[in-house]
Design a protein around this motif. Structure first.
Motif, PDB file in Angstrom:
ATOM      1  N   UNK A   1     -25.229  40.410  97.347  1.00 10.65           N
ATOM      2  CA  UNK A   1     -24.792  39.065  96.963  1.00 10.65           C
ATOM      3  C   UNK A   1     -24.489  38.224  98.205  1.00 10.65           C
ATOM      4  N   UNK A   2     -24.990  36.996  98.210  1.00 15.05           N
ATOM      5  CA  UNK A   2     -24.715  36.063  99.309  1.00 15.05           C
ATOM      6  C   UNK A   2     -24.201  34.757  98.717  1.00 15.05           C
ATOM      7  N   UNK A   3     -23.057  34.281  99.212  1.00 12.57           N
ATOM      8  CA  UNK A   3     -22.551  32.970  98.780  1.00 12.57           C
ATOM      9  C   UNK A   3     -23.113  31.910  99.726  1.00 12.57           C
ATOM     10  N   UNK A   4     -23.561  30.802  99.153  1.00 15.07           N
ATOM     11  CA  UNK A   4     -24.177  29.755  99.981  1.00 15.07           C
ATOM     12  C   UNK A   4     -23.773  28.374  99.457  1.00 15.07           C
ATOM     13  N   UNK A   5     -23.778  27.384 100.366  1.00 17.58           N
ATOM     14  CA  UNK A   5     -23.382  26.038  99.944  1.00 17.58           C
ATOM     15  C   UNK A   5     -24.524  25.334  99.218  1.00 17.58           C
ATOM     16  N   UNK A   6     -24.178  24.526  98.221  1.00 19.08           N
ATOM     17  CA  UNK A   6     -25.142  23.574  97.665  1.00 19.08           C
ATOM     18  C   UNK A   6     -24.427  22.225  97.697  1.00 19.08           C
ATOM     19  N   UNK A   7     -25.122  21.175  97.295  1.00 19.03           N
ATOM     20  CA  UNK A   7     -24.477  19.857  97.308  1.00 19.03           C
ATOM     21  C   UNK A   7     -23.400  19.734  96.222  1.00 19.03           C
ATOM     22  N   UNK A   8     -23.474  20.611  95.185  1.00 23.18           N
ATOM     23  CA  UNK A   8     -22.504  20.516  94.086  1.00 23.18           C
ATOM     24  C   UNK A   8     -21.288  21.380  94.393  1.00 23.18           C
TER      25      UNK A   8
ATOM     26  N   UNK B   1     -21.047  17.840  99.026  1.00 23.96           N
ATOM     27  CA  UNK B   1     -21.071  16.374  99.003  1.00 23.96           C
ATOM     28  C   UNK B   1     -20.952  15.781  97.598  1.00 23.96           C
ATOM     29  N   UNK B   2     -21.317  16.527  96.559  1.00 27.42           N
ATOM     30  CA  UNK B   2     -21.208  16.002  95.182  1.00 27.42           C
ATOM     31  C   UNK B   2     -19.896  16.479  94.556  1.00 27.42           C
ATOM     32  N   UNK B   3     -19.607  17.769  94.649  1.00 28.33           N
ATOM     33  CA  UNK B   3     -18.287  18.270  94.284  1.00 28.33           C
ATOM     34  C   UNK B   3     -18.112  18.694  92.838  1.00 28.33           C
ATOM     35  N   UNK B   4     -18.973  18.262  91.920  1.00 30.08           N
ATOM     36  CA  UNK B   4     -18.979  18.835  90.564  1.00 30.08           C
ATOM     37  C   UNK B   4     -20.357  19.469  90.350  1.00 30.08           C
TER      38      UNK B   4
ATOM     39  N   UNK C   1     -23.634  16.208  88.175  1.00 27.47           N
ATOM     40  CA  UNK C   1     -23.866  15.308  89.302  1.00 27.47           C
ATOM     41  C   UNK C   1     -24.869  14.193  89.058  1.00 27.47           C
ATOM     42  N   UNK C   2     -25.789  14.348  88.111  1.00 28.59           N
ATOM     43  CA  UNK C   2     -26.713  13.255  87.765  1.00 28.59           C
ATOM     44  C   UNK C   2     -26.249  12.712  86.414  1.00 28.59           C
ATOM     45  N   UNK C   3     -26.111  11.392  86.325  1.00 26.88           N
ATOM     46  CA  UNK C   3     -25.522  10.836  85.100  1.00 26.88           C
ATOM     47  C   UNK C   3     -26.507  10.842  83.938  1.00 26.88           C
TER      48      UNK C   3
ATOM     49  N   UNK D   1     -14.182  10.525  93.862  1.00 26.02           N
ATOM     50  CA  UNK D   1     -13.275  11.316  93.025  1.00 26.02           C
ATOM     51  C   UNK D   1     -13.898  12.688  92.758  1.00 26.02           C
ATOM     52  N   UNK D   2     -15.181  12.689  92.348  1.00 24.44           N
ATOM     53  CA  UNK D   2     -15.875  13.952  92.040  1.00 24.44           C
ATOM     54  C   UNK D   2     -15.909  14.850  93.272  1.00 24.44           C
ATOM     55  N   UNK D   3     -16.224  14.243  94.415  1.00 23.21           N
ATOM     56  CA  UNK D   3     -16.358  15.021  95.654  1.00 23.21           C
ATOM     57  C   UNK D   3     -15.048  15.722  96.014  1.00 23.21           C
TER      58      UNK D   3
END
Ligand code: TXA
Ligand code: MG
Length: 322
Positions: free
Chosen positions: A17-24, A169-172, A191-193, A279-281
């Motif tokens: 298992x590897x944890x990695x960043x995404x924009x969310x 950068x998006x946060x949700x 993240x996309x409305x 706010x979301x970020x």
């Protein structure tokens, strides 16, 4: 980072298992074609096996490697209309093919796919050349991680590696849309409305309007209790006088809401200029911070349920005390 990515890629190929960043939010990744690796995700998270995982890809050409869409012109047309949101915070639920193990889809016939918009995630996915199943890298029903430290403090000992990409950068989390039925269905706002998706599709997206626990939910992530901090959370409008016998912290989403700050032990404003994307970020990070302050209660404001406000309110409604 280049060395870490090649190391992470080797670990994923070896079933780790590897944890990695995404924009969310940060993801907890495993090879989606390896049942043993995927099972580890469920045990490390403490997640019930009936909650399917999103498969992460780096290029739209890979969709046909994991989903069976060749004979589905309507589905292909809808994917084409939504393709410009990728890479980005959109997950599409499609009929699965045999390359994806049933552990990923919880035995179901559909698979959720997304291309994350983060350079480290994309580098990792293109290096490993495997579809990577990744839920948010938090324990089941806890707040999703938006920083590498959130992952290390909750799952640190149990992942082979954590790639640090700073704050998301998006946060949700991503918006999850099912394309398997007659009409597109919004399974999770994100993240996309909804408005942007409907405009791109040229048709309405059905909302699943339920906050009740049920095995029948099309997406188990929609359970009513989810995303909670340890400290009880409530909407500010639901505070009662006796709540102030203990220490209460206040998270204001914007500056517009009037303050009576002297009653609160600590007050924070997520976006003084009233920007819901901001706010979301900052939302999950501030919930993580407030959760470490030893408060008796966290109070938080509402926002309008339009644009990304729909995702913010979805997470908050699921997190508040019932
Ligand atoms: O932004 C995100 O989507 C993050 C990052 C890491 O990509 N991932 C994430 O995964 O939030 P997770 O596992 O925490 O949430 C996945 C959601 C759940 O609500 C799950 O029920 C739904 O997607 N889902 C996954 N596969 C599905 C499927 N085949 N059908 C319906 N819902 C599905
Ligand atoms: Mg999650």
């Amino acid at each position: 980072m280049k060395n870490s990515i090649s190391e992470a890629s080797k670990l994923l190929r070896a079933g780790k298992l590897v944890a990695f960043p995404t924009e969310t939010v940060y993801g907890l990744g495993a090879d989606a074609t390896n049942p043993e690796a995927v099972k580890k995700i469920f045990s490390v998270k403490g997640r019930p096996s009936n909650n399917p995982l999103i498969v992460h890809l780096y290029d739209i050409s890979q969709v046909s490697e994991v989903a069976e869409i060749e004979d589905l012109p309507q589905v292909k047309k809808r994917i084409d209309k939504l393709a410009h949101f990728w890479p980005g915070p959109l997950s599409l639920v499609l009929p699965k093919n045999k390359n994806i193990c049933s552990e990923v889809t919880s035995g179901g016939e559909t698979v959720a796919v997304r291309i994350p918009n983060h350079p480290i995630a994309l580098d990792l996915l293109s290096e490993v050349k495997l579809p990577i199943a990744a839920p948010s890298a938090n324990r089941f029903q806890k707040i999703s991680p938006t920083k590498a430290e959130h992952v290390s403090s909750s799952l640190g000992d149990e992942v082979a590696m954590i790639l640090d990409g700073g704050s998301c950068s998006v946060g949700v989390e991503s918006t999850v849309v099912s394309l398997v039925g007659k009409t597109p269905i919004l399974l999770r706002p994100g993240g996309i409305s909804r408005e942007d998706l409907e405009e791109a599709l040229g048709e309405a997206i059905q909302l699943v309007d339920t906050y009740t626990d049920s095995d029948l939910l099309p997406s188990p992530g929609m359970l009513s209790h989810h995303y909670s901090p340890q400290t009880p959370l409530t909407f500010r409008s639901n505070l009662i006088e006796s709540d102030f016998k203990g220490s209460v912290g206040l998270i204001q989403l914007t500056k517009e809401s009037e303050e009576n700050s002297n009653k609160f032990k600590v007050v924070s404003v997520l976006s003084p200029c009233g920007d819901l994307e901001e706010v979301a970020r900052k939302l999950f990070e501030q919930l993580h911070n407030f959760d470490s302050l030893g408060l008796n209660l966290i109070a938080i404001d509402h926002c309008e349920e339009t644009g990304i406000g729909l995702a913010i309110m979805d997470r908050l409604k699921k997190a508040v005390r019932k």
